[in-house]
Design a protein around this motif. Structure first.
Motif, PDB file in Angstrom:
ATOM      1  N   LEU A   1     -42.564  73.665 102.789  1.00 30.37           N
ATOM      2  CA  LEU A   1     -43.499  72.713 103.146  1.00 30.37           C
ATOM      3  C   LEU A   1     -44.734  73.669 103.060  1.00 30.37           C
ATOM      4  N   ALA A   2     -44.562  74.791 103.518  1.00 33.98           N
ATOM      5  CA  ALA A   2     -45.782  75.632 103.357  1.00 33.98           C
ATOM      6  C   ALA A   2     -46.169  75.883 101.962  1.00 33.98           C
ATOM      7  N   SER A   3     -45.420  75.979 101.032  1.00 34.31           N
ATOM      8  CA  SER A   3     -45.714  76.079  99.686  1.00 34.31           C
ATOM      9  C   SER A   3     -46.270  74.906  99.153  1.00 34.31           C
ATOM     10  N   LEU A   4     -45.761  73.801  99.382  1.00 37.08           N
ATOM     11  CA  LEU A   4     -46.440  72.385  99.047  1.00 37.08           C
ATOM     12  C   LEU A   4     -47.752  72.259  99.581  1.00 37.08           C
ATOM     13  N   ARG A   5     -47.952  72.807 100.742  1.00 26.89           N
ATOM     14  CA  ARG A   5     -49.385  72.591 101.520  1.00 26.89           C
ATOM     15  C   ARG A   5     -50.405  73.651 100.734  1.00 26.89           C
TER      16      ARG A   5
ATOM     17  N   ALA B   1     -21.170  77.248  88.322  1.00 26.92           N
ATOM     18  CA  ALA B   1     -20.775  76.675  89.692  1.00 26.92           C
ATOM     19  C   ALA B   1     -21.483  77.335  90.799  1.00 26.92           C
ATOM     20  N   ALA B   2     -21.463  78.590  90.760  1.00 32.21           N
ATOM     21  CA  ALA B   2     -22.213  79.535  91.730  1.00 32.21           C
ATOM     22  C   ALA B   2     -23.275  79.297  92.029  1.00 32.21           C
ATOM     23  N   ARG B   3     -24.314  78.975  90.727  1.00 31.71           N
ATOM     24  CA  ARG B   3     -25.645  78.775  90.753  1.00 31.71           C
ATOM     25  C   ARG B   3     -25.980  77.253  91.182  1.00 31.71           C
ATOM     26  N   ALA B   4     -25.079  76.320  91.334  1.00 36.54           N
ATOM     27  CA  ALA B   4     -25.375  75.045  91.738  1.00 36.54           C
ATOM     28  C   ALA B   4     -26.024  75.134  93.070  1.00 36.54           C
ATOM     29  N   ALA B   5     -27.167  74.265  93.138  1.00 35.45           N
ATOM     30  CA  ALA B   5     -27.766  73.978  94.519  1.00 35.45           C
ATOM     31  C   ALA B   5     -26.778  73.426  95.437  1.00 35.45           C
ATOM     32  N   PRO B   6     -26.822  74.046  96.454  1.00 38.02           N
ATOM     33  CA  PRO B   6     -26.228  73.409  97.667  1.00 38.02           C
ATOM     34  C   PRO B   6     -26.691  71.982  98.073  1.00 38.02           C
ATOM     35  N   PRO B   7     -25.898  71.215  98.627  1.00 34.21           N
ATOM     36  CA  PRO B   7     -26.251  69.665  98.868  1.00 34.21           C
ATOM     37  C   PRO B   7     -26.901  69.767 100.011  1.00 34.21           C
ATOM     38  N   LEU B   8     -27.960  69.062 100.242  1.00 33.69           N
ATOM     39  CA  LEU B   8     -28.633  68.497 101.532  1.00 33.69           C
ATOM     40  C   LEU B   8     -28.818  67.110 101.664  1.00 33.69           C
ATOM     41  N   THR B   9     -27.805  66.467 102.553  1.00 35.71           N
ATOM     42  CA  THR B   9     -27.663  65.025 102.939  1.00 35.71           C
ATOM     43  C   THR B   9     -29.026  64.581 103.794  1.00 35.71           C
ATOM     44  N   VAL B  10     -29.765  63.710 103.545  1.00 35.28           N
ATOM     45  CA  VAL B  10     -30.876  63.253 104.276  1.00 35.28           C
ATOM     46  C   VAL B  10     -30.651  61.879 104.737  1.00 35.28           C
ATOM     47  N   GLY B  11     -30.813  61.574 106.129  1.00 34.17           N
ATOM     48  CA  GLY B  11     -30.745  60.038 106.471  1.00 34.17           C
ATOM     49  C   GLY B  11     -32.138  59.594 106.639  1.00 34.17           C
ATOM     50  N   THR B  12     -32.138  58.412 106.028  1.00 39.39           N
ATOM     51  CA  THR B  12     -33.420  57.641 105.955  1.00 39.39           C
ATOM     52  C   THR B  12     -33.073  56.109 106.141  1.00 39.39           C
TER      53      THR B  12
ATOM     54  N   ASP C   1     -42.208  59.897 102.534  1.00 39.19           N
ATOM     55  CA  ASP C   1     -41.105  60.784 103.264  1.00 39.19           C
ATOM     56  C   ASP C   1     -40.207  61.273 102.092  1.00 39.19           C
ATOM     57  N   VAL C   2     -39.749  60.387 101.307  1.00 41.02           N
ATOM     58  CA  VAL C   2     -38.887  60.349 100.593  1.00 41.02           C
ATOM     59  C   VAL C   2     -39.386  61.493  99.377  1.00 41.02           C
ATOM     60  N   GLU C   3     -40.430  61.108  98.797  1.00 42.20           N
ATOM     61  CA  GLU C   3     -40.975  61.947  97.684  1.00 42.20           C
ATOM     62  C   GLU C   3     -41.378  63.389  98.497  1.00 42.20           C
ATOM     63  N   VAL C   4     -41.847  63.534  99.539  1.00 46.94           N
ATOM     64  CA  VAL C   4     -42.066  64.904 100.097  1.00 46.94           C
ATOM     65  C   VAL C   4     -40.634  65.693 100.103  1.00 46.94           C
ATOM     66  N   MET C   5     -39.560  64.884 100.544  1.00 51.12           N
ATOM     67  CA  MET C   5     -38.200  65.605 100.775  1.00 51.12           C
ATOM     68  C   MET C   5     -37.903  65.995  99.395  1.00 51.12           C
ATOM     69  N   LYS C   6     -37.983  65.008  98.277  1.00 50.00           N
ATOM     70  CA  LYS C   6     -37.581  65.450  97.146  1.00 50.00           C
ATOM     71  C   LYS C   6     -38.401  66.736  96.724  1.00 50.00           C
ATOM     72  N   GLU C   7     -39.543  66.859  96.861  1.00 44.88           N
ATOM     73  CA  GLU C   7     -40.245  68.144  96.541  1.00 44.88           C
ATOM     74  C   GLU C   7     -39.953  69.288  97.386  1.00 44.88           C
TER      75      GLU C   7
ATOM     76  N   VAL D   1     -50.617  61.624 115.743  1.00 51.28           N
ATOM     77  CA  VAL D   1     -48.960  61.626 116.059  1.00 51.28           C
ATOM     78  C   VAL D   1     -48.408  62.636 114.829  1.00 51.28           C
ATOM     79  N   PRO D   2     -48.063  63.746 114.995  1.00 50.99           N
ATOM     80  CA  PRO D   2     -47.614  64.613 113.726  1.00 50.99           C
ATOM     81  C   PRO D   2     -46.124  63.951 113.420  1.00 50.99           C
ATOM     82  N   SER D   3     -45.760  64.141 112.062  1.00 47.55           N
ATOM     83  CA  SER D   3     -44.387  63.572 111.825  1.00 47.55           C
ATOM     84  C   SER D   3     -43.891  64.791 111.333  1.00 47.55           C
ATOM     85  N   HIS D   4     -42.483  64.906 111.731  1.00 47.38           N
ATOM     86  CA  HIS D   4     -41.490  65.808 111.371  1.00 47.38           C
ATOM     87  C   HIS D   4     -40.180  65.322 110.851  1.00 47.38           C
ATOM     88  N   PHE D   5     -39.492  66.374 110.162  1.00 46.44           N
ATOM     89  CA  PHE D   5     -38.105  66.185 109.583  1.00 46.44           C
ATOM     90  C   PHE D   5     -37.247  66.674 110.835  1.00 46.44           C
TER      91      PHE D   5
END
Length: 254
Positions: free
Chosen positions: A231-235, A18-29, A49-55, A208-212
């Motif tokens: 994002l830097a890692s993905l890039r 439980a301590a190692r469980a990833a913290p939740p991040l809720t994303v509106g879309t 956007d969804v697939e980038v956010m999953k990564e 126009v750049p897009s941002h979260f």
């Protein structure tokens, strides 16, 4: 005694898990804005956007949960903490920057004029004066056209839509509108899906750049920092470019 030890060991292991469980991040879309965020035929939420956010979630150590939300209540829902971040191809504006924090860009879109396939008389904004142009309520493209109208005459005749680009494109193809200004990637994707004869004309009016987007508080900015690192890692390893090519046929990430 062994049973008790086994039970205690199991409890310790569960607690550690439980301590190692990833913290939740809720994303509106939205879930209705292809190809960035939409439900496919199998009713799975997908899109660039969804697939980038999953990564991003994988790299940043988050358990990402998406919250489909109508566009007109998206920012209010972020403010009221219904979710932690918005992923919906959002551009910075001075008004938004006063209230919200933004991640680094993950895509560079282009505002471009879209007309019916047989039109040869429209190539730039000046050619739209006196013509009927469809545009989404509250969008950056609408603001661009409204700003143009403040200093030009005759004005562009604006017909407002509730953010439904496919309907706008269908009205252009049917001759009910002369044009629209919208994202070149979105327009091309929707035209292909709808099998209608519309085309992009002229050069992009602006890039126009897009941002979260996150709340402008300590917690929100902490999320933005972790997302930026992901994002830097993905890039760096080419994943972001690969996703762009997969969805749009070219690298639009810089």
């Amino acid at each position: 005694m062994r049973t008790l030890k086994t039970a205690l060991l199991a409890a310790v292991l569960l607690a550690a898990g439980a301590a190692r469980a990833a913290p939740p991040l809720t994303v509106g879309t939205e879930g209705t804005y292809a190809p960035f965020t939409f439900f496919d035929q199998a009713k799975n939420l997908t899109g660039y956007d969804v697939e980038v956010m999953k990564e991003v979630g994988k790299r940043a150590g988050y358990d990402v949960k998406f919250v489909p939300t109508p566009w007109d209540s998206m920012f209010l829902a972020l403010e009221s903490r219904k979710f932690d971040l918005i992923a919906n191809q959002i551009a910075k504006t001075p008004e938004r920057e006063k209230k919200y924090a933004f991640t680094a860009p993950y895509l560079v879109s282009g505002a471009q004029i879209i007309v019916r396939g047989d039109r040869k008389d429209i190539h730039g904004l000046d050619d739209l004066r006196g013509k009927r142009v469809g545009t989404g309520v509250g969008s950056n493209y609408t603001k661009l056209l409204e700003e143009y109208n403040k200093t030009h005459s005759p004005k562009i005749e604006l017909k407002y839509y509730e953010g439904n680009l496919p309907v706008v494109l269908q009205d252009i193809a049917a001759g009910r509108l002369d044009a629209t200004v919208n994202d070149r990637l979105t327009a091309g994707y929707n035209a292909k899906q709808l099998k209608i004869d519309v085309k992009l004309v002229g050069e992009p009016i602006e890039l126009v750049p897009s941002h979260f987007v996150v709340r402008k508080d300590a917690a929100g900015e902490a999320v933005a920092k972790k997302v930026d690192q992901a994002l830097a890692s993905l890039r760096q390893d080419g994943t972001l470019e690969k996703l762009s090519k997969s969805w749009f046929g070219a690298d639009y990430t810089k």
